[in-house]
Motif scaffolding. Sequence first.
Motif, mmCIF file in Angstrom:
data_model
loop_
_atom_site.group_PDB
_atom_site.id
_atom_site.type_symbol
_atom_site.label_atom_id
_atom_site.label_comp_id
_atom_site.label_asym_id
_atom_site.label_seq_id
_atom_site.Cartn_x
_atom_site.Cartn_y
_atom_site.Cartn_z
ATOM 1 N N LEU A 1 1.916 16.386 2.633
ATOM 2 C CA LEU A 1 3.278 16.633 3.115
ATOM 3 C C LEU A 1 4.126 15.365 3.059
ATOM 4 C CD1 LEU A 1 2.842 19.002 6.204
ATOM 5 C CD2 LEU A 1 4.354 19.381 4.251
ATOM 6 N N LEU A 2 3.533 14.240 3.463
ATOM 7 C CA LEU A 2 4.266 12.976 3.421
ATOM 8 C C LEU A 2 4.654 12.626 1.987
ATOM 9 C CD1 LEU A 2 2.173 10.872 5.979
ATOM 10 C CD2 LEU A 2 4.450 11.847 6.332
ATOM 11 N N LYS A 3 3.734 12.821 1.063
ATOM 12 C CA LYS A 3 4.016 12.498 -0.349
ATOM 13 C C LYS A 3 5.024 13.476 -0.944
ATOM 14 C CE LYS A 3 -0.349 12.429 -1.590
ATOM 15 N NZ LYS A 3 -1.547 12.296 -2.468
ATOM 16 N N ALA A 4 4.882 14.760 -0.612
ATOM 17 C CA ALA A 4 5.816 15.760 -1.145
ATOM 18 C C ALA A 4 7.224 15.528 -0.614
ATOM 19 C CB ALA A 4 5.340 17.168 -0.786
ATOM 20 N N ARG A 5 7.334 15.099 0.641
ATOM 21 C CA ARG A 5 8.657 14.787 1.187
ATOM 22 C C ARG A 5 9.316 13.659 0.409
ATOM 23 N NH1 ARG A 5 8.890 12.359 7.097
ATOM 24 N NH2 ARG A 5 7.823 10.696 5.963
ATOM 25 N N ASP A 6 8.551 12.601 0.102
ATOM 26 C CA ASP A 6 9.109 11.480 -0.667
ATOM 27 C C ASP A 6 9.509 11.925 -2.075
ATOM 28 O OD1 ASP A 6 8.784 9.872 1.495
ATOM 29 O OD2 ASP A 6 7.117 8.696 0.700
ATOM 30 N N GLU A 7 8.681 12.777 -2.684
ATOM 31 C CA GLU A 7 8.992 13.267 -4.031
ATOM 32 C C GLU A 7 10.245 14.138 -4.004
ATOM 33 O OE1 GLU A 7 5.455 15.274 -5.171
ATOM 34 O OE2 GLU A 7 4.257 13.433 -5.335
ATOM 35 N N ALA A 8 10.361 14.965 -2.970
ATOM 36 C CA ALA A 8 11.553 15.816 -2.843
ATOM 37 C C ALA A 8 12.797 14.964 -2.662
ATOM 38 C CB ALA A 8 11.390 16.779 -1.669
ATOM 39 N N LEU B 1 0.846 -1.190 0.000
ATOM 40 C CA LEU B 1 0.000 0.000 0.000
ATOM 41 C C LEU B 1 0.884 1.243 0.000
ATOM 42 C CD1 LEU B 1 -2.613 -0.957 2.769
ATOM 43 C CD2 LEU B 1 -2.769 -1.355 0.297
ATOM 44 N N ASP B 2 0.523 2.239 -0.813
ATOM 45 C CA ASP B 2 1.257 3.502 -0.797
ATOM 46 C C ASP B 2 0.671 4.395 0.299
ATOM 47 O OD1 ASP B 2 -1.097 4.613 -1.829
ATOM 48 O OD2 ASP B 2 -0.337 4.681 -3.878
ATOM 49 N N ILE B 3 1.122 5.642 0.359
ATOM 50 C CA ILE B 3 0.673 6.544 1.425
ATOM 51 C C ILE B 3 -0.838 6.735 1.381
ATOM 52 C CG2 ILE B 3 0.730 8.952 2.209
ATOM 53 C CD1 ILE B 3 3.715 8.968 1.479
ATOM 54 N N ASP B 4 -1.391 7.052 0.199
ATOM 55 C CA ASP B 4 -2.834 7.276 0.090
ATOM 56 C C ASP B 4 -3.626 6.019 0.433
ATOM 57 O OD1 ASP B 4 -2.841 9.971 -0.604
ATOM 58 O OD2 ASP B 4 -2.536 9.552 -2.727
ATOM 59 N N LEU C 1 10.088 25.971 13.888
ATOM 60 C CA LEU C 1 11.244 25.594 13.077
ATOM 61 C C LEU C 1 11.465 24.083 13.123
ATOM 62 C CD1 LEU C 1 13.626 26.384 11.307
ATOM 63 C CD2 LEU C 1 14.981 26.698 13.394
ATOM 64 N N ASN C 2 11.349 23.485 14.299
ATOM 65 C CA ASN C 2 11.572 22.043 14.426
ATOM 66 C C ASN C 2 10.545 21.242 13.640
ATOM 67 O OD1 ASN C 2 13.636 22.723 16.124
ATOM 68 N ND2 ASN C 2 12.589 22.155 18.015
ATOM 69 N N TYR C 3 9.301 21.699 13.656
ATOM 70 C CA TYR C 3 8.232 21.006 12.938
ATOM 71 C C TYR C 3 8.495 21.021 11.430
ATOM 72 C CZ TYR C 3 3.620 20.576 10.711
ATOM 73 O OH TYR C 3 2.579 20.230 9.891
ATOM 74 N N VAL C 4 8.810 22.184 10.892
ATOM 75 C CA VAL C 4 9.066 22.297 9.455
ATOM 76 C C VAL C 4 10.361 21.572 9.085
ATOM 77 C CG1 VAL C 4 9.551 23.910 7.567
ATOM 78 C CG2 VAL C 4 7.781 24.453 9.267
ATOM 79 N N ALA C 5 11.377 21.730 9.927
ATOM 80 C CA ALA C 5 12.670 21.107 9.640
ATOM 81 C C ALA C 5 12.574 19.591 9.633
ATOM 82 C CB ALA C 5 13.703 21.552 10.665
ATOM 83 N N GLU C 6 11.676 19.027 10.436
ATOM 84 C CA GLU C 6 11.532 17.573 10.468
ATOM 85 C C GLU C 6 11.187 17.030 9.085
ATOM 86 O OE1 GLU C 6 8.956 14.049 12.681
ATOM 87 O OE2 GLU C 6 9.094 16.021 13.612
ATOM 88 N N PHE C 7 10.384 17.762 8.329
ATOM 89 C CA PHE C 7 10.028 17.337 6.973
ATOM 90 C C PHE C 7 11.123 17.694 5.975
ATOM 91 C CE2 PHE C 7 5.819 17.238 8.870
ATOM 92 C CZ PHE C 7 5.216 16.169 8.234
ATOM 93 N N VAL C 8 11.625 18.914 6.055
ATOM 94 C CA VAL C 8 12.610 19.382 5.069
ATOM 95 C C VAL C 8 13.912 18.599 5.179
ATOM 96 C CG1 VAL C 8 14.001 21.347 4.326
ATOM 97 C CG2 VAL C 8 11.601 21.703 4.949
ATOM 98 N N ILE C 9 14.455 18.514 6.392
ATOM 99 C CA ILE C 9 15.710 17.782 6.600
ATOM 100 C C ILE C 9 15.515 16.299 6.308
ATOM 101 C CG2 ILE C 9 17.469 17.129 8.294
ATOM 102 C CD1 ILE C 9 17.590 20.076 7.453
ATOM 103 N N SER C 10 14.330 15.793 6.622
ATOM 104 C CA SER C 10 14.029 14.387 6.347
ATOM 105 C C SER C 10 14.171 14.067 4.870
ATOM 106 C CB SER C 10 12.605 14.047 6.818
ATOM 107 O OG SER C 10 12.261 12.731 6.466
ATOM 108 N N ALA C 11 13.697 14.960 4.007
ATOM 109 C CA ALA C 11 13.803 14.718 2.558
ATOM 110 C C ALA C 11 15.259 14.581 2.138
ATOM 111 C CB ALA C 11 13.126 15.855 1.791
ATOM 112 N N VAL C 12 16.132 15.411 2.711
ATOM 113 C CA VAL C 12 17.558 15.374 2.364
ATOM 114 C C VAL C 12 18.202 14.092 2.875
ATOM 115 C CG1 VAL C 12 19.778 16.541 2.635
ATOM 116 C CG2 VAL C 12 17.687 17.893 2.346
ATOM 117 N N LEU C 13 17.917 13.733 4.124
ATOM 118 C CA LEU C 13 18.515 12.530 4.701
ATOM 119 C C LEU C 13 18.002 11.268 4.007
ATOM 120 C CD1 LEU C 13 18.540 13.352 8.520
ATOM 121 C CD2 LEU C 13 20.372 13.608 6.846
ATOM 122 N N ARG C 14 16.750 11.273 3.597
ATOM 123 C CA ARG C 14 16.208 10.123 2.868
ATOM 124 C C ARG C 14 16.882 9.980 1.502
ATOM 125 N NH1 ARG C 14 10.610 8.329 4.372
ATOM 126 N NH2 ARG C 14 10.420 8.877 6.555
#
Length: 309
Positions: free
Chosen positions: A32-39, A6-9, A146-159
């Motif tokens: 947000l979850l899907k955009a993070r994976d795409e990023a 199953l995908d995110i949706d 900042l921590n909330y937004v960074a959790e998604f943004v930094i996550s995309a880079v680390l992934r």
Amino acid sequence: MPSPSLDIDQTISAIIRRRPVLEPVLKSFAPLLKARDEAASGLVPVLGAASVRLPKFDRQKARAGIPLLADFPGRGLGEAIRMAAEKLLPLFAEQAALQPHLAALEKFFLAAAEDDREALLEAMLVGSAESQAKIAEKNGLPPAVLNYVAEFVISAVLRALAAATDEANPWDEEAAWRQGYCPVCGSFPSIAWLDRPKADKKNAFLAGGGGKKHYHCQLCGSNWAFRRSACPACEKEGSETMEILRETDSHGERIDWCAHCRTYCPTIDLREVFDTPNMDAMAPGMMHLDIVASRNRLQPLKYSFWNMF
């Protein structure tokens, strides 16, 4: 990790069918979850072209409990952080609570010096709440925002970093990694799963019993095996250490919690479900159990956007 069927949706739709009350929350975070994976996918070739890669797995360091990124300063990733933010910030703009801070967020993630963004990454990797708070204050942002937004943004880079590695979970070979935190970035897991029985390659009529425990990191997306009888936080181990909290009609969902330090992690037993969910979507989909855990004065291993009560 077993390939999710199953995908995110689809994962979120399956959860909503069982628990319609979660629909507004889950559907608000699905983009947000899907955009993070795409990023993250878009950044893989960018990091490759810049020759930015994960450090090579070192078995000796792993046995000492040192994650791959423990000594990684984040240099060279400032532009990747900006690119991830460029994709994700428009989605944050749709959240009313963040709208007063959009200008400061855009200034920091899109216009600040690369060194400033890299400093945030380094602070997150070493788990320095004090450094993160100073960066937030310097840029006119509440630390929680900042921590909330960074959790998604930094996550995309680390992934993206983790996805570009040539080695597939080398830390699981011969139990080289025996820690409850992530072997790549050092974060505690957001969710665990128990695997299904596996067929014996030498005999198609035989299968292992399954039930081996694995953890998933919400930050970098890595997965690792861990001992079922041990607490990933305090490292206590034994038959009376890990307890289980579950509902009668659980669909394989439960809370595994430590009787010593009272930390917990949402867990899904794949032996009790037909489809394998997307773990990033499954974790917030178990927030009903996070609420029960909070009422029982348990603390999550990893605080995230869905379990801060």
